[in-house]
Design a protein around this motif. Structure first.
Motif, mmCIF file in Angstrom:
data_model
loop_
_atom_site.group_PDB
_atom_site.id
_atom_site.type_symbol
_atom_site.label_atom_id
_atom_site.label_comp_id
_atom_site.label_asym_id
_atom_site.label_seq_id
_atom_site.Cartn_x
_atom_site.Cartn_y
_atom_site.Cartn_z
ATOM 1 N N ARG A 34 -37.213 -33.508 -34.241
ATOM 2 C CA ARG A 34 -36.668 -33.902 -32.935
ATOM 3 C C ARG A 34 -36.095 -35.303 -32.974
ATOM 4 N N GLU A 35 -36.791 -36.190 -33.690
ATOM 5 C CA GLU A 35 -36.365 -37.586 -33.738
ATOM 6 C C GLU A 35 -34.979 -37.713 -34.378
ATOM 7 N N VAL A 36 -34.724 -36.908 -35.406
ATOM 8 C CA VAL A 36 -33.420 -36.960 -36.064
ATOM 9 C C VAL A 36 -32.339 -36.363 -35.174
ATOM 10 N N LEU A 37 -32.652 -35.263 -34.510
ATOM 11 C CA LEU A 37 -31.668 -34.654 -33.609
ATOM 12 C C LEU A 37 -31.269 -35.601 -32.490
ATOM 13 N N ALA A 38 -32.168 -36.498 -32.119
ATOM 14 C CA ALA A 38 -31.895 -37.414 -31.009
ATOM 15 C C ALA A 38 -30.996 -38.575 -31.405
ATOM 16 N N ILE A 39 -30.716 -38.729 -32.699
ATOM 17 C CA ILE A 39 -29.855 -39.826 -33.153
ATOM 18 C C ILE A 39 -28.402 -39.497 -32.817
ATOM 19 N N SER A 40 -27.721 -40.408 -32.170
ATOM 20 C CA SER A 40 -26.351 -40.143 -31.737
ATOM 21 C C SER A 40 -25.328 -40.381 -32.839
ATOM 22 N N ASN A 41 -25.609 -41.297 -33.765
ATOM 23 C CA ASN A 41 -24.679 -41.568 -34.854
ATOM 24 C C ASN A 41 -24.694 -40.419 -35.856
ATOM 25 N N TRP A 42 -23.537 -39.773 -36.015
ATOM 26 C CA TRP A 42 -23.467 -38.564 -36.840
ATOM 27 C C TRP A 42 -23.864 -38.848 -38.291
ATOM 28 N N ASP A 43 -23.298 -39.875 -38.911
ATOM 29 C CA ASP A 43 -23.558 -40.152 -40.323
ATOM 30 C C ASP A 43 -25.032 -40.442 -40.561
ATOM 31 N N LYS A 44 -25.643 -41.207 -39.644
ATOM 32 C CA LYS A 44 -27.062 -41.505 -39.782
ATOM 33 C C LYS A 44 -27.897 -40.235 -39.596
ATOM 34 N N LYS A 45 -27.495 -39.407 -38.638
ATOM 35 C CA LYS A 45 -28.217 -38.150 -38.388
ATOM 36 C C LYS A 45 -28.181 -37.255 -39.627
ATOM 37 N N ILE A 46 -26.998 -37.099 -40.236
ATOM 38 C CA ILE A 46 -26.875 -36.231 -41.403
ATOM 39 C C ILE A 46 -27.641 -36.804 -42.592
ATOM 40 N N GLU A 47 -27.597 -38.130 -42.752
ATOM 41 C CA GLU A 47 -28.345 -38.754 -43.843
ATOM 42 C C GLU A 47 -29.838 -38.467 -43.726
#
Length: 506
Positions: A189-202
């Motif tokens: 859930r914490e990763v899904l909540a990240i708005s920055n796409w590149d950071k989320k995918i990393e």
């Protein structure tokens, strides 16, 4: 401890497999459910503004509901939604609402807003259990309680307003994953909540790279982007070098036809695909069998109300007891949030298979092409594109189709996106698209024969521009690629707004 966990998982898997077997799928049983669903919804609506406005006190049966309660689109429900968003109570439902689901047709605060009361959320969660149960039966070697699952959705919430949280349904449901499944579901859930796409995918890659991912679920374009990012980070050629047991793809929001070959090439072997027909308004279709030979069949979610509007001729709505097999109908649904006779603008067609009532998604209202009284469906257009791609063995990534003109005649203008290193000839592509469309659609062939339509035209665009378009919109979480345009003006406006900054047509 190992023995205890083994017993728990064994019992859980048995429960999961048998849960779906209790689902209503027989035509007559579904009709009986419609009666009970209507009465249940009527009781739940008693005392609401909608109940009074629709005079539901005088509607006493499912048949009366179909015949006398008007079918509304979003525009008719919007004033009720606005009142709920402003904090008014007892408008469309009596229970509490914390969330509003946003449609994916536009972005952010301009989207359609669908209020989710607790009964609505429970409906979505129950449909997820039904889907998991059905896939457990169709994939007997897959233990969903143990298997690693890559499930990519949107951010749980995009913004808050007046005490309500607004977001896409995939993100909202990501906060409701049962604990027994959450530990095997990635990203967190914490990763899904990240708005920055590149950071989320990393972070998604970091969380999932060492896991035994056996199931992926999401919108195909997003999963393709994730697979490409995983391969780039690892330096591997195929996904099955990282996740060798990956077998199942549960997809939604768009037909899989256009993406299947590309996904299989990225993975390194063929996956089993199961479609879910879900929208912001409801979870409507649950997979009957895997996608095969260009067909995805669904069960109706038995927890909803349904009626059907004929495409032509009769204007009166039909109940589930009046539909004919093989005939296309506009689909109307009733859901636990008070949108009880909602026009989805989707076209479906039914069939009986071993006593089960199943349906296929045919298309959308006001889509396809009709330039000279021909009727060419979205499915015909997609098949024409895919057959041309296959016969010429060209790495086509996507298409736009819009009206064009040639020597004063209306024509089909195809914009084809190709890989940058692809060697393609626009004339050859146009000739093949023309031949395929005449073979697939008799109306088109007749119009070409009598000369009211000109030959197909093709313009080529580098697929990098398409990638730029996707990257600009992917943060929406449920972004769908556009394909067909009704007018040349609509197409040109779309190009100016979305692709001009990325590059120009070749």
């Amino acid at each position: 401890m190992f023995a205890v966990n083994h017993v728990v998982h064994s019992l859980g898997q048995t429960y999961l497999k048998t849960y779906g077997s209790r689902m209503t799928t027989n035509h007559q049983d579904l009709l009986e459910r419609q009666e009970s669903n209507f009465l249940s919804m009527k009781r739940a609506l008693t005392g609401t503004r909608l109940y009074k406005d629709l005079r539901l006190a005088y509607i006493n049966s499912y048949e009366e509901f179909v015949n006398h309660v008007p079918v509304y689109g979003y525009d008719e429900y919007a004033p009720y939604v606005d009142m709920i968003a402003a904090g008014h109570k007892d408008i469309l439902f009596k229970d509490k609402a914390d969330y509003f689901g946003l449609s994916s047709g536009t972005s952010g605060k301009d989207s359609k807003r669908v209020p989710y009361n607790e009964r609505m959320i429970r409906m979505f969660i129950k449909s997820q259990k039904r889907i998991a149960s059905k896939i457990s039966t169709l994939e007997p070697d897959l233990n969903l309680l143990k298997a690693g699952r890559l499930a990519f959705g949107s951010d749980p919430y995009l913004y808050s307003q007046n005490g309500f949280k607004f977001g896409y349904i995939s993100g909202i449901l990501s906060t409701r994953v049962p604990k027994v499944l959450a530990k095997n579901t990635f990203p967190s859930r914490e990763v899904l909540a990240i708005s920055n796409w590149d950071k989320k995918i990393e972070l998604l890659i970091n969380e999932s790279i060492e896991q035994d991912i056996q199931v992926v679920s999401g919108i195909p374009t997003y999963i393709i982007s994730i697979f490409e990012a995983v391969l780039q980070k690892t330096g591997r050629k195929h996904i099955n070098e990282i996740w060798p047991n990956l077998k199942v793809f549960v997809y939604a929001a768009t037909p899989i036809k256009q993406y299947k070959d590309r996904i299989d090439r990225l993975v390194g072997h063929e996956l089993n695909y199961y479609g879910v027909y879900a929208a912001t308004e409801a979870a409507i279709g649950l997979p009957y069998a895997k996608y095969e030979n260009g067909r995805q069949r669904y069960f109706l979610n038995p927890d909803l109300l349904y009626s059907f509007t004929p495409l032509e001729g009769k204007t009166q709505n039909l109940g589930l007891h009046q539909i004919e097999m093989g005939v296309p109908y506009f689909l109307n649904v009733g859901t636990p949030n008070g949108m009880i006779h909602y026009c989805m603008k989707d076209v479906v067609s039914f069939d009986l298979v071993n006593g089960d009532l199943v349906f296929e998604f045919v298309g959308r209202k006001s889509t396809g092409m009709n330039l000279a009284a021909e009727k060419v469906s979205d499915d015909d257009i997609l098949n024409c594109y895919l057959n041309t791609k296959k016969s010429l063995n060209v790495d086509l990534r996507h298409y736009f189709l819009s009206p064009g003109t040639e020597d004063g005649k209306a024509t089909y203008m195809w914009t084809l996106f190709v890989a940058g290193n692809a060697n393609v000839d626009a004339n050859t592509l146009a000739e093949n698209l023309e031949k395929e469309m005449q073979r697939i659609n008799g109306d088109y062939s007749d119009c070409r024969e009598v000369g009211v339509l000109g030959p197909a035209q093709v313009q080529i665009m580098n697929a990098d521009y398409l990638q730029g378009y996707f990257e600009k919109n992917r943060s929406r979480g449920q972004f769908k690629m556009k394909t067909t345009f009704e007018t040349a003006e609509e197409y040109l406006s779309f190009i100016r707004q979305n692709l001009d900054q990325a590059g120009t047509l070749q």
